[in-house]
Design a protein around this motif. Structure first.
Motif, PDB file in Angstrom:
ATOM      1  N   ASN A  90       0.058  29.122 -33.052  1.00  0.00           N
ATOM      2  CA  ASN A  90       0.439  27.569 -32.649  1.00  0.00           C
ATOM      3  C   ASN A  90      -1.072  27.569 -32.680  1.00  0.00           C
ATOM      4  O   ASN A  90      -2.029  27.749 -32.506  1.00  0.00           O
ATOM      5  N   GLU A 103       3.371  20.487 -39.391  1.00  0.00           N
ATOM      6  CA  GLU A 103       4.885  19.918 -39.608  1.00  0.00           C
ATOM      7  C   GLU A 103       4.727  19.247 -40.382  1.00  0.00           C
ATOM      8  O   GLU A 103       5.779  19.212 -40.902  1.00  0.00           O
ATOM      9  N   GLY A 140      13.506  23.506 -38.630  1.00  0.00           N
ATOM     10  CA  GLY A 140      13.005  22.855 -37.675  1.00  0.00           C
ATOM     11  C   GLY A 140      11.762  22.074 -37.122  1.00  0.00           C
ATOM     12  O   GLY A 140      10.341  23.277 -38.279  1.00  0.00           O
ATOM     13  N   ASP A 198       8.387  21.678 -36.121  1.00  0.00           N
ATOM     14  CA  ASP A 198       7.534  22.175 -33.883  1.00  0.00           C
ATOM     15  C   ASP A 198       5.708  22.618 -33.979  1.00  0.00           C
ATOM     16  O   ASP A 198       5.359  22.102 -33.329  1.00  0.00           O
ATOM     17  N   LYS A 210       4.757  25.185 -34.954  1.00  0.00           N
ATOM     18  CA  LYS A 210       4.313  26.215 -34.119  1.00  0.00           C
ATOM     19  C   LYS A 210       4.788  27.786 -36.038  1.00  0.00           C
ATOM     20  O   LYS A 210       5.660  26.618 -36.561  1.00  0.00           O
TER      21      LYS A 210
END
Length: 141
Positions: A66, A104, A113, A115, A117
């Protein structure tokens, strides 16, 4: 306080403590480690073998990264985000705000999802650049 009530309170405190411990566990704990390198994966298209480079931790693709990460793993992610998702990242191996925003974008495009990361869900659902001299394909693993 009566004995039955004190037992209920003690049990509730214990259960809430256990729940809190589970809720605060790091998502990285489910991975082998932070992505620090990459591995080659191959696929054959029309009789020609194409190669992709996938982030890894000590040869395991079960890795996580991340914002703040710096490694060749970030560089291969940046390259695939550029080629397969039309981003224009500098391939510098630094997971900064631009890389997070590009990830993203790709996560949103793939319906997973969002996020920013990188983990197993991103690895499995994002498209990767598979290339061979003068030819490339963007496909999932």
């Amino acid at each position: 306080m009566s004995r039955p009530k004190s037992g209920l309170v003690a049990g509730a405190v214990l259960l809430s403590g256990l729940g809190l411990g589970l809720a605060t566990a790091s998502p990285a704990a489910a991975y082998d480690g932070y992505c620090n390198s990459y591995v080659e994966r191959t696929k054959t298209f029309s009789g020609t073998t194409h190669t992709a480079y996938i982030p890894s931790y000590n040869r395991s693709t079960n890795c996580y990264m991340n914002s703040g990460a710096t490694s060749s793993a970030v560089g291969v992610l940046q390259r695939s985000l550029n080629v397969c998702y039309g981003r224009s990242l500098t391939i510098d191996g630094i997971f900064g705000p631009a890389t997070k925003a590009a990830l993203e974008y790709a996560q949103d495009r793939e319906g997973i999802g969002v996020d920013g990361k990188y983990g197993n869900q991103s690895r499995d659902h994002l498209k990767w650049e598979f290339s061979h001299i003068g030819s490339l394909k963007c496909v999932r693993l």
